[in-house]
Scaffold this motif. Structure first.
Motif, short mmCIF file in Angstrom:
data_model
loop_
_atom_site.label_atom_id
_atom_site.label_comp_id
_atom_site.label_asym_id
_atom_site.label_seq_id
_atom_site.Cartn_x
_atom_site.Cartn_y
_atom_site.Cartn_z
N SER A 66 0.88 -1.34 -0.01
CA SER A 66 0.00 0.00 -0.07
C SER A 66 0.97 1.14 0.14
O SER A 66 0.62 2.24 -0.60
N ILE A 67 1.86 1.42 0.63
CA ILE A 67 2.97 2.42 0.86
C ILE A 67 3.65 2.66 -0.50
O ILE A 67 3.52 3.70 -1.01
N VAL A 68 3.81 1.71 -1.10
CA VAL A 68 4.65 1.77 -2.65
C VAL A 68 3.59 2.22 -3.52
O VAL A 68 4.03 3.11 -4.31
N ARG A 69 2.31 1.85 -3.55
CA ARG A 69 1.42 2.23 -4.27
C ARG A 69 1.04 3.87 -4.23
O ARG A 69 0.74 4.66 -5.17
N SER A 73 1.74 6.66 -6.90
CA SER A 73 0.71 7.37 -7.45
C SER A 73 0.80 9.06 -7.02
O SER A 73 0.37 9.68 -8.01
N THR A 74 1.29 9.18 -6.09
CA THR A 74 1.10 10.62 -5.61
C THR A 74 2.73 11.40 -6.20
O THR A 74 2.57 12.48 -6.45
N GLU A 75 3.67 10.79 -6.21
CA GLU A 75 5.17 11.48 -6.43
C GLU A 75 5.68 10.83 -7.61
O GLU A 75 6.72 11.24 -8.02
N LEU A 80 10.37 7.37 -4.30
CA LEU A 80 11.15 6.04 -3.56
C LEU A 80 12.34 6.51 -3.19
O LEU A 80 13.10 5.72 -2.83
N TYR A 81 13.01 7.63 -3.99
CA TYR A 81 14.11 8.29 -3.78
C TYR A 81 14.48 9.50 -3.14
O TYR A 81 15.58 10.34 -2.97
N ARG A 82 13.48 9.75 -2.15
CA ARG A 82 13.51 10.84 -1.28
C ARG A 82 14.71 10.98 -0.53
O ARG A 82 14.70 9.87 0.31
N GLY A 83 15.62 11.87 -0.33
CA GLY A 83 16.49 11.93 0.79
C GLY A 83 17.66 11.16 0.20
O GLY A 83 18.97 11.14 0.78
#
Length: 324
Positions: A66-69, A73-75, A80-83
């Motif tokens: 759910s977190i991956v989706r 979907s939003t970013e 997945l590469y924040r920071g």
């Protein structure tokens, strides 16, 4: 007896390549590129693990899928590469400190273990464990500020977190709110988490891969043909997986506390203490909350460990000084 241990050890395919045999320039330059690539490939797993560790009981997105989706979907994939930018910038000095401490400590401890006439697998576990512990402690001074900033960016948008416009904005806001010490928030827990984890990982790897070689008949018989490169990589990878399993199970509770301590605010909006963090975690999820993110952490540590150790052993073989 000590002499027989040394002879047997040199008969093993995975004999230690000591620090004094390495071309340091090649070791650092090639190593920086190699581990930067591995970090980039596995970074999304760290983002997912971190999100799982700070998610609240009433959150809509509570599973890895759910977190991956939600992130994609939003970013988009970049979410997945924040920071990642600040992590990869600081990875080079952090890795240099770690690798130098690791190799010098391991070489010194192996000599002591030989004088104590310890069994080969035990000596490997002690030397690798001590090296992993001390090298991790040394590298935390560089790593913790990067960890604080990157994890703040990983979880922003979730309940109880702050919004930042990139890495430098995060650094400015953290220093403005808490001073330089804010960049070392959770330093004690980081040392308590990563240092034992590093010690357990390297000890498990050092002993397990030697036991595997012994099981395959190396070191105990003279008529065994030298292993192929594929077999060497397979044994090293198996040792990495075993080490990842042991260390992830042993240290996930401390990692969960550390992550929440670094990125969440307390109920009074002040800097939370370890005690407050533990109480809040138990209140929200019970004792099983300490193992939030265990699966992605195990996957991350196993994949990282397998990729890292096979690359690291390859790097050391590449960096051996040419005999004159």
């Amino acid at each position: 007896m000590a002499a027989s241990h040394r002879t047997a050890d040199m008969a093993l395919p995975q004999a230690e390549i000591n620090w004094d045999r390495l071309d340091k320039t090649k070791f650092y330059l090639v190593g920086a590129g190699l581990f930067s690539g591995i970090s980039g490939a596995l970074y999304p797993i760290s983002v997912i693990k971190t999100r799982l560790q700070v998610v609240r009981a009433d959150s809509v997105h509570k599973t890895a899928g759910s977190i991956v989706r939600h992130i994609v979907s939003t970013e988009g994939i970049r979410g997945l590469y924040r920071g990642f930018g600040i992590v990869i910038t600081g990875a080079i000095p952090s890795r240099m400190v770690f690798m130098t401490s690791l190799e010098t400590t391991k070489a010194a401890t192996l000599k002591i273990a030989e004088r104590m006439e310890l069994p080969e697998a035990t000596a490997a576990a002690v030397a690798n464990g001590a090296a992993g512990l001390l090298s991790s402690m040394a590298s935390q001074t560089v790593f913790v500020p990067l960890d604080v900033v990157s994890q703040r960016l990983m979880v922003q948008g979730t309940v109880g977190t702050t919004h930042y416009n990139g890495s430098m904005d995060a650094v400015r806001q953290i220093i403005k709110a808490d001073g330089i010490r804010g960049l070392y928030r959770g330093f004690g827990m980081s040392v308590l988490t990563y240092s034992p984890s590093s010690a357990v990982w390297w000890a498990a790897y050092g002993s397990s891969q030697r036991l595997i070689w012994r099981g395959l008949g190396y070191g105990s018989r003279d008529d065994v043909e030298p292993p192929s490169q594929a077999k060497m990589v397979l044994v090293q990878a198996s040792g990495g997986i075993a080490a990842g399993a042991v260390s992830s199970i042993a240290t996930t509770p401390m990692d969960t506390i550390k992550t929440r301590l670094q990125v969440l605010k307390s109920e009074t909006e002040g800097t939370p203490t370890i005690s407050q963090t533990v109480k809040q975690l138990i209140k929200e999820n019970g004792w099983r909350g300490f193992y939030k993110g265990l699966v992605p952490r195990f996957v991350s540590m196993s994949l990282w460990g397998t990729s890292m150790i096979t690359s690291y052993e390859f790097l050391k073989r590449m960096s051996v000084k040419q005999e004159e």
